[in-house]
Write a protein that holds these residues in place. Structure first.
Motif, PDB file in Angstrom:
ATOM      1  N   CYS A  10       0.540  -1.101   0.002  1.00  0.00           N
ATOM      2  CA  CYS A  10      -0.028  -0.233  -0.271  1.00  0.00           C
ATOM      3  C   CYS A  10       0.645   1.027   0.435  1.00  0.00           C
ATOM      4  CB  CYS A  10      -1.369  -0.140   1.315  1.00  0.00           C
ATOM      5  SG  CYS A  10      -1.777  -1.256   1.418  1.00  0.00           S
ATOM      6  N   ALA A  13       2.242   2.022  -3.988  1.00  0.00           N
ATOM      7  CA  ALA A  13       1.591   1.591  -4.042  1.00  0.00           C
ATOM      8  C   ALA A  13       1.960   3.085  -5.902  1.00  0.00           C
ATOM      9  CB  ALA A  13       0.169   1.876  -3.902  1.00  0.00           C
ATOM     10  N   MET A  16      -4.027   2.308  -8.086  1.00  0.00           N
ATOM     11  CA  MET A  16      -5.423   1.777  -6.857  1.00  0.00           C
ATOM     12  C   MET A  16      -5.473   0.278  -7.618  1.00  0.00           C
ATOM     13  SD  MET A  16      -7.218   2.763  -5.706  1.00  0.00           S
ATOM     14  CE  MET A  16      -7.530   4.853  -5.459  1.00  0.00           C
ATOM     15  N   LEU A  19      -3.040  -0.992  -4.753  1.00  0.00           N
ATOM     16  CA  LEU A  19      -3.468  -0.245  -3.302  1.00  0.00           C
ATOM     17  C   LEU A  19      -4.056  -1.265  -3.127  1.00  0.00           C
ATOM     18  CD1 LEU A  19      -3.186   1.651  -1.177  1.00  0.00           C
ATOM     19  CD2 LEU A  19      -5.006   3.095  -2.520  1.00  0.00           C
ATOM     20  N   ARG A  23      -4.240  -3.621   0.176  1.00  0.00           N
ATOM     21  CA  ARG A  23      -5.108  -3.247   1.335  1.00  0.00           C
ATOM     22  C   ARG A  23      -5.873  -5.268   1.727  1.00  0.00           C
ATOM     23  NH1 ARG A  23      -5.548  -1.167   5.531  1.00  0.00           N
ATOM     24  NH2 ARG A  23      -7.421  -1.095   5.831  1.00  0.00           N
ATOM     25  N   ARG A  83       1.975   7.874   2.544  1.00  0.00           N
ATOM     26  CA  ARG A  83       2.659   6.507   2.283  1.00  0.00           C
ATOM     27  C   ARG A  83       2.893   6.010   3.848  1.00  0.00           C
ATOM     28  NH1 ARG A  83       3.277   5.108  -2.865  1.00  0.00           N
ATOM     29  NH2 ARG A  83       3.153   6.455  -4.314  1.00  0.00           N
TER      30      ARG A  83
END
Length: 414
Positions: A10, A13, A16, A19, A23, A83
């Motif tokens: 994450c 990343a 998206m 990410l 997650r 971040r």
């Protein structure tokens, strides 16, 4: 390790998709940590001691709920950037790693099987079907009416897949396909106990009742008062502090006085949730901040009375065998997770659909993407003062209707 790997992904990343994958891995790792803590408490304590130790996990959960937005918002607003809201988990993991290695010891289990054998004994098919059912259902209610009409083929397909996965999961669990009865991800035998089923529903309702205000109260304050992520997190303090306090209170008293009927905690807690949720629906303007604090305290104290209590109550009902004790932990964890997921999924569907209709009628010149940006709070700055006040009034009214789910959660508990 999975939690830290997900956090690292994450933080690094670049898209998206990356990410989301990070997650998902972090979520799986976090669930493993939670289950591991509950399993260790089960193996290292007696039935009478257990409620207090289970309650202590509520303290750590409450601290994380408040500190998460504050620390994450602080990083996002600083030169460190968002971040580090994920990278900080790597630092914390490195600090506590010696405790994992030297202080936490595996419980003594006779005839322990090799780890590879344990890995393959996991009910992977049941896990995949359960994940598929929840994912497709949540995607269906999230996309329906917003990205696609409710009668669109994609939305219908998602609901059809959710139904198919759910039916397949029930069949696989009932017949123990690709697993053994003792290794099923869902303890089917618990369905034969009316008390365990009621306990599952009560736990799911407690989880729903506390996660809705935790998610939507910060959104309310960000929209009506322009709060930052840090300040929105601070405003959750009254709810979380009373939740943790009541969690410790119920755990301590049940450990100290095991003859007290557990039903007292559930009935009292559900009544407080019902009252707090009902009162919370009456507040739809920023001038009611004090009232919101008071009503959220009622909800937090109520849910805290029985949110973690179900672990020890389920184990007392199931018996003293190690296998059933572990199944009880998984059973109640599933109730907590499903309560939060379904409640947040339904509430988000209500937020998007009703806000789209309300904002579309109030501000017809705006497009779909503009309205979505307003709902998230990012599009308000580009509106005139009159339009901004109108948009905020529409969304806060929708948030007020979402609190009806808290009323439902408390009502089911009674």
């Amino acid at each position: 390790m999975a939690f830290r790997l997900g956090s690292a992904l994450c933080g690094a990343a670049t898209s998206m998709d990356m990410l989301i994958i990070g997650r998902a891995i972090a979520g799986a790792g976090g669930t493993g940590i939670y289950f591991g803590v509950m399993a260790l408490i089960t193996s290292m304590t007696s039935l009478n001691e257990r409620p207090m130790y289970f309650a202590l996990t509520g303290w750590s959960w409450g601290a994380g709920t408040v500190l998460g937005p504050i620390i994450g918002g602080g990083f996002a607003a600083s030169s460190a950037t968002w971040r580090w809201a994920f990278y900080i988990n790597l630092v914390i993991g490195a600090v506590v790693m010696p405790a994992y290695i030297f202080l936490i010891q595996d419980p003594e289990i006779p005839h322990r099987r090799p780890y590879l054998t344990l890995f393959w004994s996991i009910d992977w098919l049941g896990w995949a079907l359960q994940s598929g059912a929840l994912t497709t259902f949540l995607m269906g209610i999230t996309l329906g009416g917003v990205s696609y009409p409710w009668d669109h083929g994609r939305v219908i397909t998602l609901f059809a897949l959710a139904f198919m996965f759910s039916c397949s999961f029930c069949i696989v669990q009932w017949l123990s396909l690709c697993t053994s009865p003792n290794n099923r991800i869902f303890p089917v035998a618990y369905l034969r106990s009316a008390r365990q089923v009621i306990l599952f529903l009560l736990t799911a309702c407690a989880s729903a009742g506390v996660f809705i205000p935790i998610y939507y109260l910060p959104l309310f304050f960000q929209l009506t008062r322009g709060d930052s992520a840090i300040m929105a997190g601070v405003r959750l303090l009254p709810l979380v502090i009373l939740l943790v306090a009541s969690c410790l209170l119920s755990g301590y008293t049940l450990s100290k006085f095991p003859r007290i009927p557990a039903s007292i905690y559930y009935l009292t807690g559900a009544a407080l949730v019902l009252i707090g949720g009902t009162l919370l629906t009456t507040v739809n303007n920023p001038s009611g901040t004090t009232r919101i604090y008071i009503y959220s305290i009622l909800i937090g104290f109520g849910t805290g009375l029985y949110q973690q209590l179900s672990f020890s109550v389920s184990q007392r009902l199931a018996g003293a065998a190690p296998d059933t004790q572990a199944q009880s932990v998984g059973f109640i964890m599933l109730a907590q997770e499903m309560g939060a997921l379904v409640a947040l999924g339904i509430s988000y569907m209500v937020l998007l659909n009703r806000s789209l209709r309300g904002l579309g009628a109030a501000l017809p010149r705006l497009g779909l993407e503009d309205i979505k940006a307003i709902i998230s709070g990012d599009g308000l700055a580009g509106l005139s003062r009159g339009d901004r006040e109108l948009a905020i009034a529409v969304i806060t009214d929708v948030i007020g209707s979402i609190y009806n789910l808290i009323i439902a959660a408390g009502g089911v508990g009674l």
